[in-house]
Design a protein around this motif. Sequence first.
Motif, PDB file in Angstrom:
ATOM      1  N   SER A  19       5.665   0.082   1.609  1.00 58.97           N
ATOM      2  CA  SER A  19       4.507  -0.689   2.064  1.00 58.97           C
ATOM      3  C   SER A  19       4.612  -2.139   1.599  1.00 58.97           C
ATOM      4  O   SER A  19       4.376  -3.083   2.374  1.00 58.97           O
ATOM      5  N   LYS A  20       4.982  -2.318   0.311  1.00 62.19           N
ATOM      6  CA  LYS A  20       5.151  -3.679  -0.206  1.00 62.19           C
ATOM      7  C   LYS A  20       6.265  -4.409   0.526  1.00 62.19           C
ATOM      8  O   LYS A  20       6.148  -5.605   0.829  1.00 62.19           O
ATOM      9  N   LYS A  68       6.740  -9.158   6.386  1.00 59.05           N
ATOM     10  CA  LYS A  68       5.821  -9.842   7.291  1.00 59.05           C
ATOM     11  C   LYS A  68       5.480 -11.232   6.766  1.00 59.05           C
ATOM     12  O   LYS A  68       5.470 -12.219   7.526  1.00 59.05           O
ATOM     13  N   ASP A  69       5.203 -11.310   5.436  1.00 59.71           N
ATOM     14  CA  ASP A  69       4.909 -12.620   4.841  1.00 59.71           C
ATOM     15  C   ASP A  69       6.105 -13.557   4.962  1.00 59.71           C
ATOM     16  O   ASP A  69       5.943 -14.761   5.220  1.00 59.71           O
ATOM     17  N   LYS A 129       5.031  -5.555   3.834  1.00 56.73           N
ATOM     18  CA  LYS A 129       4.143  -6.711   3.673  1.00 56.73           C
ATOM     19  C   LYS A 129       4.941  -7.974   3.353  1.00 56.73           C
ATOM     20  O   LYS A 129       4.702  -9.050   3.913  1.00 56.73           O
TER      21      LYS A 129
END
Length: 230
Positions: A137-138, A144-145, A141
């Motif tokens: 999940s990290k 995406k960032d 993220k």
Amino acid sequence: METNHLFSLQVGNNRVWDYVRDNYVHRLLQSEGDGKVVSYERTSPVSDTKEELVQGEEKLTALQLEYTHLLSSQLESQRQYFENKITEAQAEAWHEAEESKEAVKKLSEEMQEIKQELAFVTREKVTLDKKINQLNSKLAKVSKDLETEQELNLSMRQGKQEWVSKVVKLESVVKQKDQKIAELESQVSDVMAHLEALSTVNCNPELQGGQVYIPNENSKPQGARRKHRK
């Protein structure tokens, strides 16, 4: 002889009478130890006398005793041999049984340890799966960032190029304006000098009627030329 039998057995001493040769041909002896029957046959066809019969009986008795003793000793030896074999087999079987018990006990302990390790590994796997899911999940993220940041950096680089171009243009404009300002300042300086000269002339009657010349920008300053009226 009416029965056509050639031999007859004497009851009591088991002696066999041969009707053809008219004498005892052999004797059947029964062992006292195991009950087996042993045959004994005379070598002489002559009829037994009383003394010979007694001697024969003694010899047969001695032979019977010797045979019985030999058979008994052999049986005892065989009995001891097989008893020893049975004892050895029992001891070996007991030893193998003890080894089997120890092996089963050891295997049970190892199985218990394996079960405990399996339970521990299962718990660790569940924990690691949770951590992996969190890390995934990290990672999603962060990816995406990162993608957003890359797009932003691209936009900033494009904007930077535009701003650099604008700054270059502005610097050129400012430079041109600075040149114009310098020219205007020079002109203002000349005008101020002219006004100052006019003020001086107006204040001095002797200088009235004269002309004031303003030198060019590139020429050396020579001061104002004054002409008097004639």
